[in-house]
Motif scaffolding. Structure first.
Motif, PDB file in Angstrom:
ATOM      1  N   GLN A  92       4.635 -14.815  -9.804  1.00 18.16           N
ATOM      2  CA  GLN A  92       6.096 -15.050  -9.422  1.00 18.16           C
ATOM      3  C   GLN A  92       5.849 -14.658  -7.667  1.00 18.16           C
ATOM      4  OE1 GLN A  92       8.454 -11.854 -11.100  1.00 18.16           O
ATOM      5  NE2 GLN A  92       9.571 -13.261 -12.339  1.00 18.16           N
ATOM      6  N   ALA A  93       5.394 -13.705  -7.080  1.00 20.12           N
ATOM      7  CA  ALA A  93       5.102 -13.709  -5.888  1.00 20.12           C
ATOM      8  C   ALA A  93       3.813 -13.143  -5.512  1.00 20.12           C
ATOM      9  CB  ALA A  93       6.062 -12.508  -5.143  1.00 20.12           C
ATOM     10  N   ALA A  94       3.424 -13.139  -4.228  1.00 23.39           N
ATOM     11  CA  ALA A  94       2.093 -12.842  -3.419  1.00 23.39           C
ATOM     12  C   ALA A  94       2.323 -12.168  -2.421  1.00 23.39           C
ATOM     13  CB  ALA A  94       1.006 -13.927  -3.423  1.00 23.39           C
ATOM     14  N   ALA A  95       1.505 -11.036  -2.132  1.00 21.65           N
ATOM     15  CA  ALA A  95       1.881 -10.487  -0.443  1.00 21.65           C
ATOM     16  C   ALA A  95       0.556  -9.767  -0.144  1.00 21.65           C
ATOM     17  CB  ALA A  95       2.801  -9.316  -0.810  1.00 21.65           C
ATOM     18  N   PRO A  96       0.214 -10.071   1.077  1.00 24.48           N
ATOM     19  CA  PRO A  96      -1.081  -9.688   1.667  1.00 24.48           C
ATOM     20  C   PRO A  96      -0.880  -8.131   2.257  1.00 24.48           C
ATOM     21  CG  PRO A  96       0.119 -10.903   3.419  1.00 24.48           C
ATOM     22  CD  PRO A  96       0.921 -10.929   2.086  1.00 24.48           C
ATOM     23  N   TYR A  97      -2.012  -7.490   2.207  1.00 26.55           N
ATOM     24  CA  TYR A  97      -1.947  -6.114   2.729  1.00 26.55           C
ATOM     25  C   TYR A  97      -3.182  -5.761   3.328  1.00 26.55           C
ATOM     26  CZ  TYR A  97      -4.858  -4.621  -1.009  1.00 26.55           C
ATOM     27  OH  TYR A  97      -5.963  -4.622  -1.960  1.00 26.55           O
ATOM     28  N   ILE A  98      -3.060  -4.561   4.298  1.00 28.27           N
ATOM     29  CA  ILE A  98      -4.071  -4.010   4.791  1.00 28.27           C
ATOM     30  C   ILE A  98      -4.252  -2.321   4.167  1.00 28.27           C
ATOM     31  CG2 ILE A  98      -5.150  -2.893   6.749  1.00 28.27           C
ATOM     32  CD1 ILE A  98      -4.042  -5.620   8.477  1.00 28.27           C
ATOM     33  N   MET A  99      -5.277  -1.866   3.528  1.00 30.30           N
ATOM     34  CA  MET A  99      -5.457  -0.571   3.161  1.00 30.30           C
ATOM     35  C   MET A  99      -6.505  -0.062   3.977  1.00 30.30           C
ATOM     36  SD  MET A  99      -4.052   1.532   0.952  1.00 30.30           S
ATOM     37  CE  MET A  99      -3.601   0.511  -0.608  1.00 30.30           C
ATOM     38  N   ALA A 100      -6.358   1.560   4.516  1.00 27.01           N
ATOM     39  CA  ALA A 100      -7.326   2.142   5.102  1.00 27.01           C
ATOM     40  C   ALA A 100      -7.004   3.496   5.254  1.00 27.01           C
ATOM     41  CB  ALA A 100      -7.487   1.418   6.610  1.00 27.01           C
ATOM     42  N   GLN A 101      -7.954   4.298   5.453  1.00 32.67           N
ATOM     43  CA  GLN A 101      -7.548   5.722   5.483  1.00 32.67           C
ATOM     44  C   GLN A 101      -7.470   6.160   6.759  1.00 32.67           C
ATOM     45  OE1 GLN A 101     -11.513   7.521   4.063  1.00 32.67           O
ATOM     46  NE2 GLN A 101     -10.973   7.093   2.007  1.00 32.67           N
ATOM     47  N   GLY A 102      -6.535   7.351   6.935  1.00 34.18           N
ATOM     48  CA  GLY A 102      -6.248   7.903   8.325  1.00 34.18           C
ATOM     49  C   GLY A 102      -5.750   9.227   8.105  1.00 34.18           C
ATOM     50  N   MET A 103      -5.655   9.812   9.199  1.00 33.54           N
ATOM     51  CA  MET A 103      -5.163  11.330   9.300  1.00 33.54           C
ATOM     52  C   MET A 103      -3.918  11.159  10.260  1.00 33.54           C
ATOM     53  SD  MET A 103      -7.353  13.479   8.071  1.00 33.54           S
ATOM     54  CE  MET A 103      -7.210  15.039   8.692  1.00 33.54           C
ATOM     55  N   LEU A 104      -2.981  11.986   9.554  1.00 32.14           N
ATOM     56  CA  LEU A 104      -1.444  12.107  10.314  1.00 32.14           C
ATOM     57  C   LEU A 104      -1.438  13.482  10.713  1.00 32.14           C
ATOM     58  CD1 LEU A 104      -1.376   9.608   8.196  1.00 32.14           C
ATOM     59  CD2 LEU A 104       1.102  10.170   7.861  1.00 32.14           C
ATOM     60  N   MET A 114      -3.677   7.642   2.675  1.00 29.45           N
ATOM     61  CA  MET A 114      -3.913   6.249   2.591  1.00 29.45           C
ATOM     62  C   MET A 114      -2.711   5.367   3.258  1.00 29.45           C
ATOM     63  SD  MET A 114      -6.940   6.106   0.948  1.00 29.45           S
ATOM     64  CE  MET A 114      -6.877   4.062   0.768  1.00 29.45           C
ATOM     65  N   ILE A 115      -3.323   4.490   4.418  1.00 30.96           N
ATOM     66  CA  ILE A 115      -2.304   3.754   5.069  1.00 30.96           C
ATOM     67  C   ILE A 115      -2.438   2.333   4.531  1.00 30.96           C
ATOM     68  CG2 ILE A 115      -1.698   2.861   7.592  1.00 30.96           C
ATOM     69  CD1 ILE A 115      -1.850   5.994   6.968  1.00 30.96           C
ATOM     70  N   ARG A 116      -1.259   1.891   4.277  1.00 34.91           N
ATOM     71  CA  ARG A 116      -1.015   0.635   3.947  1.00 34.91           C
ATOM     72  C   ARG A 116      -0.134  -0.305   4.891  1.00 34.91           C
ATOM     73  NH1 ARG A 116       1.566  -0.615  -1.944  1.00 34.91           N
ATOM     74  NH2 ARG A 116      -0.361   0.476  -2.875  1.00 34.91           N
ATOM     75  N   GLY A 117      -0.835  -1.298   5.214  1.00 36.45           N
ATOM     76  CA  GLY A 117       0.016  -2.237   6.249  1.00 36.45           C
ATOM     77  C   GLY A 117       0.407  -3.377   5.233  1.00 36.45           C
ATOM     78  N   ILE A 118       1.716  -3.568   5.267  1.00 38.73           N
ATOM     79  CA  ILE A 118       2.661  -4.436   4.605  1.00 38.73           C
ATOM     80  C   ILE A 118       3.437  -5.474   5.314  1.00 38.73           C
ATOM     81  CG2 ILE A 118       2.477  -2.859   2.600  1.00 38.73           C
ATOM     82  CD1 ILE A 118       5.529  -2.382   3.301  1.00 38.73           C
ATOM     83  N   MET A 209       2.138  -4.586   8.695  1.00 42.26           N
ATOM     84  CA  MET A 209       0.735  -5.130   8.571  1.00 42.26           C
ATOM     85  C   MET A 209       0.158  -5.517   9.803  1.00 42.26           C
ATOM     86  SD  MET A 209      -0.841  -8.049   6.236  1.00 42.26           S
ATOM     87  CE  MET A 209      -0.369  -9.713   6.975  1.00 42.26           C
ATOM     88  N   ASP A 210       0.963  -5.799  10.832  1.00 44.22           N
ATOM     89  CA  ASP A 210       0.867  -6.421  12.180  1.00 44.22           C
ATOM     90  C   ASP A 210       0.295  -5.089  13.077  1.00 44.22           C
ATOM     91  OD1 ASP A 210       1.227  -9.063  11.547  1.00 44.22           O
ATOM     92  OD2 ASP A 210       3.149  -8.863  12.683  1.00 44.22           O
ATOM     93  N   ASP A 211       1.023  -3.754  12.808  1.00 46.70           N
ATOM     94  CA  ASP A 211       0.508  -2.680  13.386  1.00 46.70           C
ATOM     95  C   ASP A 211      -0.766  -2.151  12.926  1.00 46.70           C
ATOM     96  OD1 ASP A 211       2.897  -2.854  14.854  1.00 46.70           O
ATOM     97  OD2 ASP A 211       4.123  -1.805  13.491  1.00 46.70           O
ATOM     98  N   ALA A 212      -1.026  -2.259  11.504  1.00 43.93           N
ATOM     99  CA  ALA A 212      -2.075  -1.966  10.962  1.00 43.93           C
ATOM    100  C   ALA A 212      -3.365  -2.701  11.287  1.00 43.93           C
ATOM    101  CB  ALA A 212      -2.076  -2.032   9.477  1.00 43.93           C
ATOM    102  N   ALA A 213      -3.007  -4.088  11.493  1.00 43.89           N
ATOM    103  CA  ALA A 213      -4.270  -5.013  12.085  1.00 43.89           C
ATOM    104  C   ALA A 213      -4.648  -4.520  13.557  1.00 43.89           C
ATOM    105  CB  ALA A 213      -3.667  -6.368  12.074  1.00 43.89           C
ATOM    106  N   LYS A 214      -3.583  -4.147  14.293  1.00 38.81           N
ATOM    107  CA  LYS A 214      -3.959  -3.529  15.742  1.00 38.81           C
ATOM    108  C   LYS A 214      -4.838  -2.311  15.688  1.00 38.81           C
ATOM    109  CE  LYS A 214      -0.191  -5.955  17.858  1.00 38.81           C
ATOM    110  NZ  LYS A 214       1.195  -5.801  18.382  1.00 38.81           N
ATOM    111  N   LEU A 215      -4.156  -1.428  14.730  1.00 35.58           N
ATOM    112  CA  LEU A 215      -4.902  -0.050  14.702  1.00 35.58           C
ATOM    113  C   LEU A 215      -6.294  -0.191  14.227  1.00 35.58           C
ATOM    114  CD1 LEU A 215      -4.366   2.947  14.987  1.00 35.58           C
ATOM    115  CD2 LEU A 215      -3.451   3.028  12.702  1.00 35.58           C
TER     116      LEU A 215
END
Length: 417
Positions: A92-104, A114-118, A209-215
């Motif tokens: 039905q649908a497909a969506a890319p994502y960025i998954m990485a660890q982080g400290m808040l 777990m930081i997920r860029g969407i 996802m754009d912010d996650a790609a930069k970070l």
């Protein structure tokens, strides 16, 4: 229309008032025991089905039906993968994502996550996170604005609210003459979600996802692609097919929701099977009370059996008479239990609150279980299985007493009559 005389006599024995009222009491006890066992089985399995469905709904509110990742931590050609899988009629649908660890961190509070860029518009098509937002909206995540959406438990641990500034620290640092310095970026809280699964509510944070790609310096790469299917139960089969097809284009790893959360569903399924076995034993005990009922009935009817034998009744006919008598107890008890169990399972959302109100108790505390109402999902396949097992056990319980009745010697039975 004529009926076999065995059926007529068996029904007559069941309806007749016996001299020995203790036999009638045991018959009624057996009938009620079977009814209670069948009803309990239907209600318990319906509640277990309801919990399983609720668990699946909450997990799939965050997780996807199928997840495609690359051989390493990145999927460079994700657009071609999306175009390829969208050609499948089951997707039905497909969506890319960025998954990485982080400290808040916020003030003095620090929490791992777990930081997920969407991409919010695409993510809402593969998961139901948008419907679980307590504060804000998923669409408030916009490229370049560095907004973040936190799980409810994670936000509580940090003491974060809407509009607060949270510092996200990426584990990959920057090399400087003074040493390695972690990459830091300040994000503004634009939303809080709560799906009712502690695993996600306490450890998941969403950013664009754009912010996650930069970070995380991902460039045009992503961690993977998440898919939503027409039929979620076909995920294992479709995942295997996609894995075979994608193998021709490169090295991809395809996993589905049943693999990612196998332990949850195995535990619920195991509990359901164990409860079925335990409650079936209750039905079995009640069913085999029929044995004692019929044994005493055979002793009470020895003279009648002898007279029937002298009139030409065969041993098999005598056996059928008492099988009819015992089976009737099982049939009536099973039907009573099935009707009562189905009625209770379909109205458990009314019955449980009524009991809680009358006795001043709460079966499921929302702050502990995240579910305030007892879920119930009646499956007719379970009802058919339970009633069939009950009827079979009741029938088996009649065989030995009926066999003893068939072996009655007329001369011995009539000697002192």
């Amino acid at each position: 229309m004529t009926f076999p005389y065995e059926l007529f006599i068996g029904l007559r024995y069941t309806r007749a008032k016996r001299r020995n009222h203790f036999i009638s009491f045991i018959s009624m006890t057996s009938m009620l025991g079977i009814a209670l066992g069948v009803a309990a089985l239907i209600v318990v399995l319906s509640v277990m089905n309801g919990f399983q469905s609720e668990l699946r709904t909450r997990i799939l509110g965050v997780a996807s039906h199928i997840q495609i990742t690359g051989n390493g931590n990145a999927l460079p050609d994700w657009k071609s993968v999306v175009n390829f899988v969208k050609g499948s009629p089951q997707v039905q649908a497909a969506a890319p994502y960025i998954m990485a660890q982080g400290m808040l961190s916020l003030d003095q509070a620090v929490q791992g996550a777990m930081i997920r860029g969407i991409l919010p518009a695409e993510e809402d098509k593969v998961a139901d996170l948008g419907s679980h937002m307590k504060v804000g909206k998923l669409t408030d995540l916009k490229s370049g604005e560095f907004g973040i959406v936190l799980g409810a438990e994670l936000a509580q641990s940090l003491g974060a609210g809407l509009g607060d500034k949270v510092v996200v620290m990426a584990p990959e640092g920057q090399f400087t003459p003074t040493g390695i310095i972690p990459r830091l970026k300040q994000f503004r809280v634009v939303g809080i979600f709560q799906v009712g699964m502690y695993e996600y509510d306490a450890s998941l944070a969403l950013i664009h996802m754009d912010d996650a790609a930069k970070l995380y310096r991902m460039g045009d790469k992503v961690s993977g692609v998440r898919l939503k299917l027409e039929d979620l139960y076909q995920a294992p089969r479709i995942g295997h097919e996609l894995s075979t097809q994608l193998a021709a284009y490169g090295s991809y790893f395809v996993s589905d929701w049943t693999e990612q959360h196998a332990n949850f569903f195995r535990a619920v399924q195991m509990e359901k099977r164990v409860m079925f076995v335990i409650l079936t034993l209750i039905v079995a005990v009640a069913a085999f009370n029929i044995v004692s009922t019929l044994v005493m009935a055979v002793t009470d009817k020895r003279a009648d059996i002898a007279i029937l034998r002298t009139l030409g009744a065969s041993p098999s006919s005598i056996m059928k008479i008492f099988i009819v008598q015992g089976s009737l107890i099982g049939v009536i008890g099973t039907l009573m239990g099935a009707v009562g169990g189905v009625t209770l399972a379909l109205n458990i959302d009314v019955v449980v609150p009524f009991i809680e109100h009358v006795f001043g108790v709460q079966f499921l505390a929302k702050d502990v279980y995240y579910i305030s109402d007892v879920p119930s999902q009646l499956q007719w396949a379970d009802v058919i299985t339970i009633t069939s097992v009950s009827l079979v056990l009741s029938l088996l319980a009649t065989l030995y007493p009926s066999w003893r009745a068939a072996k009655t010697n007329p001369a011995e039975a009539l000697r002192y009559e």
